[in-house]
Design an enzyme around this catalytic site. Sequence first.
Site, PDB file in Angstrom:
ATOM      1  N   HIS A 168      -0.689   0.359   0.969  1.00  0.00           N
ATOM      2  CA  HIS A 168      -0.902  -1.092   1.037  1.00  0.00           C
ATOM      3  C   HIS A 168       0.449  -1.791   1.244  1.00  0.00           C
ATOM      4  CE1 HIS A 168      -4.384  -0.104  -1.853  1.00  0.00           C
ATOM      5  NE2 HIS A 168      -4.945  -0.415  -0.707  1.00  0.00           N
ATOM      6  N   LYS A 189      -1.800  13.756   2.305  1.00  0.00           N
ATOM      7  CA  LYS A 189      -2.581  12.527   2.193  1.00  0.00           C
ATOM      8  C   LYS A 189      -2.592  12.071   0.727  1.00  0.00           C
ATOM      9  CE  LYS A 189      -6.894  10.444   3.501  1.00  0.00           C
ATOM     10  NZ  LYS A 189      -8.240  10.516   3.975  1.00  0.00           N
ATOM     11  N   CYS A 231     -16.365   3.316   2.712  1.00  0.00           N
ATOM     12  CA  CYS A 231     -16.119   2.560   3.960  1.00  0.00           C
ATOM     13  C   CYS A 231     -16.750   1.187   3.895  1.00  0.00           C
ATOM     14  CB  CYS A 231     -16.745   3.262   5.166  1.00  0.00           C
ATOM     15  SG  CYS A 231     -16.133   4.904   5.512  1.00  0.00           S
ATOM     16  N   CYS A 236     -18.974  11.819   4.461  1.00  0.00           N
ATOM     17  CA  CYS A 236     -18.154  10.844   5.199  1.00  0.00           C
ATOM     18  C   CYS A 236     -16.791  11.498   5.428  1.00  0.00           C
ATOM     19  CB  CYS A 236     -17.991   9.565   4.372  1.00  0.00           C
ATOM     20  SG  CYS A 236     -16.558   8.589   4.896  1.00  0.00           S
ATOM     21  N   LYS A 287      -6.101  10.022  -5.368  1.00  0.00           N
ATOM     22  CA  LYS A 287      -6.115  10.011  -6.831  1.00  0.00           C
ATOM     23  C   LYS A 287      -6.280  11.416  -7.369  1.00  0.00           C
ATOM     24  CE  LYS A 287      -7.727   5.481  -8.174  1.00  0.00           C
ATOM     25  NZ  LYS A 287      -8.919   4.689  -8.326  1.00  0.00           N
ATOM     26  N   HIS A 321      -0.969   0.541  -3.745  1.00  0.00           N
ATOM     27  CA  HIS A 321      -0.154   1.744  -3.582  1.00  0.00           C
ATOM     28  C   HIS A 321       0.780   1.576  -2.392  1.00  0.00           C
ATOM     29  CE1 HIS A 321      -2.763   2.846  -0.288  1.00  0.00           C
ATOM     30  NE2 HIS A 321      -3.833   3.000  -1.079  1.00  0.00           N
ATOM     31  N   CYS A 369     -21.954   4.509   3.304  1.00  0.00           N
ATOM     32  CA  CYS A 369     -20.801   5.033   2.538  1.00  0.00           C
ATOM     33  C   CYS A 369     -20.140   3.856   1.836  1.00  0.00           C
ATOM     34  CB  CYS A 369     -19.798   5.729   3.462  1.00  0.00           C
ATOM     35  SG  CYS A 369     -18.240   6.083   2.606  1.00  0.00           S
TER      36      CYS A 369
HETATM   37  N1  MSP Z   1     -10.773  -4.402   2.558  1.00  0.00           N
HETATM   38  C1  MSP Z   1     -10.605  -3.657   3.753  1.00  0.00           C
HETATM   39  C2  MSP Z   1      -9.915  -4.483   4.801  1.00  0.00           C
HETATM   40  C3  MSP Z   1     -10.586  -5.764   5.160  1.00  0.00           C
HETATM   41  S1  MSP Z   1      -9.669  -6.670   6.326  1.00  0.00           S
HETATM   42  C4  MSP Z   1     -10.663  -7.933   6.754  1.00  0.00           C
HETATM   43  C5  MSP Z   1      -9.778  -2.406   3.462  1.00  0.00           C
HETATM   44  N2  MSP Z   1      -9.098  -2.403   2.317  1.00  0.00           N
HETATM   45  S2  MSP Z   1      -8.160  -1.191   1.821  1.00  0.00           S
HETATM   46  O1  MSP Z   1      -7.632  -1.601   0.555  1.00  0.00           O
HETATM   47  O2  MSP Z   1      -8.881   0.031   1.864  1.00  0.00           O
HETATM   48  O3  MSP Z   1      -7.009  -1.073   2.866  1.00  0.00           O
HETATM   49  C6  MSP Z   1      -6.184  -2.195   3.126  1.00  0.00           C
HETATM   50  C7  MSP Z   1      -5.179  -1.852   4.212  1.00  0.00           C
HETATM   51  O4  MSP Z   1      -4.300  -0.847   3.711  1.00  0.00           O
HETATM   52  C8  MSP Z   1      -5.835  -1.294   5.467  1.00  0.00           C
HETATM   53  O5  MSP Z   1      -5.261  -1.852   6.632  1.00  0.00           O
HETATM   54  C9  MSP Z   1      -5.547   0.179   5.385  1.00  0.00           C
HETATM   55  O6  MSP Z   1      -5.411   0.796   6.641  1.00  0.00           O
HETATM   56  C10 MSP Z   1      -4.202   0.170   4.668  1.00  0.00           C
HETATM   57  N3  MSP Z   1      -3.933   1.447   4.009  1.00  0.00           N
HETATM   58  C11 MSP Z   1      -4.616   2.016   2.981  1.00  0.00           C
HETATM   59  N4  MSP Z   1      -4.056   3.244   2.718  1.00  0.00           N
HETATM   60  C12 MSP Z   1      -3.016   3.456   3.568  1.00  0.00           C
HETATM   61  C13 MSP Z   1      -2.038   4.444   3.715  1.00  0.00           C
HETATM   62  N5  MSP Z   1      -2.029   5.543   3.006  1.00  0.00           N
HETATM   63  N6  MSP Z   1      -1.073   4.229   4.633  1.00  0.00           N
HETATM   64  C14 MSP Z   1      -0.978   3.070   5.357  1.00  0.00           C
HETATM   65  N7  MSP Z   1      -1.886   2.124   5.236  1.00  0.00           N
HETATM   66  C15 MSP Z   1      -2.996   2.334   4.460  1.00  0.00           C
HETATM   67  O7  MSP Z   1      -9.759  -1.527   4.299  1.00  0.00           O
END
Ligand code: MSP
Length: 522
Positions: A21, A298, A129, A144, A301, A18, A126
């Site tokens: 990411h 925020k 997390c 959580c 889904k 998304h 959780c």
């Molecule tokens: N798999 C773990 C990270 C492991 S690193 C050794 C994880 N994955 S995640 O898919 O949930 O998130 C990946 C990255 O995307 C994280 O740095 C997270 O902060 C970032 N983001 C996820 N949603 C986000 C937003 N809405 N806005 C900005 N960044 C966000 O955590």
Amino acid sequence: MEKFYTTTAIDYVNGAPHIGHAYEKILTDVIYRHFTQRCDNTYFLTGTDEHGIKIQKTSAQNGVSPKEFCDMNAQKFKDAWKALDVEYSQFIRTTDEQHEKVVQKIFKKLVEKGDIYKHAYEGLYCSGCEAFLSEKDLTEDGLCPDHLKKPEVVKEENYFFKLTKYKDAIIKHIKTHPDFIVPSFRANEVLNQLENIEDISVSRVNSNVSWGIPVLGDDSQVIYVWIDALSNYITAIGYDPDGSSEKFEKLWPANVQVIGKDILKFHSIYWLAILMALELPLPEHILAHGWITIDQTKMSKSLGNVISPTGVLEAFNLEIPDPLRYYMAAAAPCGKDGNYSDEDFKEKVNAHLANSMGNLLNRTLSMLVKYFGGDIKPEFLGKNELKEKALETVKAVKHHFDYFEVQEAGQKIIELVDITNKYVTDNAPWTLAKEGQMDKCGEVLTNVLQVMTVISSLIYPYCPNIAKAMAEQLSYDLNTKLDDITCESLQAGHLIDKQNIKPVFLRMDSELADKGAAHAGK
Ligand code: MSP
């Protein structure tokens, strides 16, 4: 700078990528591309985090094996980054054989060192997390706070990592390296968390979590997904407890590891402790970016407001990702939260990239053709009135990037565009031409085009395709290192013909953009 190694968080593959990411990958790519303009040996690692209970459950719900599920979704991340021109050097998947092997060896090394021990444990887990939470982490309703779900009670005999052994060293490192956590205002948060840390469980019983890397010599346990995931930053480039590769020796420690603020604890506490236990140097900076909201809400889904980055490109009929890259990179001051909105996207990109920057180049080149047949005469080249301002901007942009202030650096570039536009308006080359002051008119146009070469270099990390188109029309070598920029690269002679002048970026058509507003989220 001898080398520059940067990493992103590796994304969970339980869904498609998304815009959040994408924000992180674009931000890192912009930083990476900027440093390729300052250094020859650069490396950019990204990838996917594929083990753990969450993937195990989601793949089961989808009726496929975890590996099939990961293969399918990891490809979606790769495709998205390709569409966004995220130019990573390597994409690691935690299901890569080499990674799995080295993680097992890392675990073994820590057991042998006495930093990992076995212990019976009961805690609240959780799966969102992928972490144990304590009672005081939860909301009043026992949920959580990030995932608003009740954590599961888990009673297992697990391996534990002696995090407490490294507590004082971590505190000392953070206090003596005030620029380690970027932005520095987040360091206090981490120091507070460190006050209450305990040893952490670093394995799960196989009968509860089977989708993970087995502990070497103890098949009843799989390695905790965060130990597995964090290790990617070193396994990818050839770390091995039995002898690392030359590549690893050259690249490690990372110069900057880019992550979201939600996972700072894992990176500034757990990761440092693991590195200390492995007796490896620590990364220079951890950049914790903020979160992206959608229309100030925020993303979730259940709200149905999850925005797909490739969806945005399609909805706005964008052939190049530059506008979205530019918009996202400028979405928030360093470390702060930002917002995506279709309307704001369209407005900012039209104003900055089409009206100010693209138009400036287009009309200047058109005047050069109209008044001088596209030639730059030697007598035009002397004055270079904007040179000082342009070189000052290069310095300011470099300075901002030294602090990973990507939005702030972008503002400096647009400021230079605005100053140059004002210079054109103030000097009115069309009036000079009408009055027959041709030398002065030629000088003004040349001054602007010299600055445009500098702008093409500076905007390149944000908008690589637009920068390439600009540089091509200016016969400018975009590989020029930032330290070698002189604002004097234009040569006397023929520069351009009429048919080669093309708008580098067209305004996003309002009709299309409106259609986009309805479709970007789909
Ligand atoms: N798999 C773990 C990270 C492991 S690193 C050794 C994880 N994955 S995640 O898919 O949930 O998130 C990946 C990255 O995307 C994280 O740095 C997270 O902060 C970032 N983001 C996820 N949603 C986000 C937003 N809405 N806005 C900005 N960044 C966000 O955590």
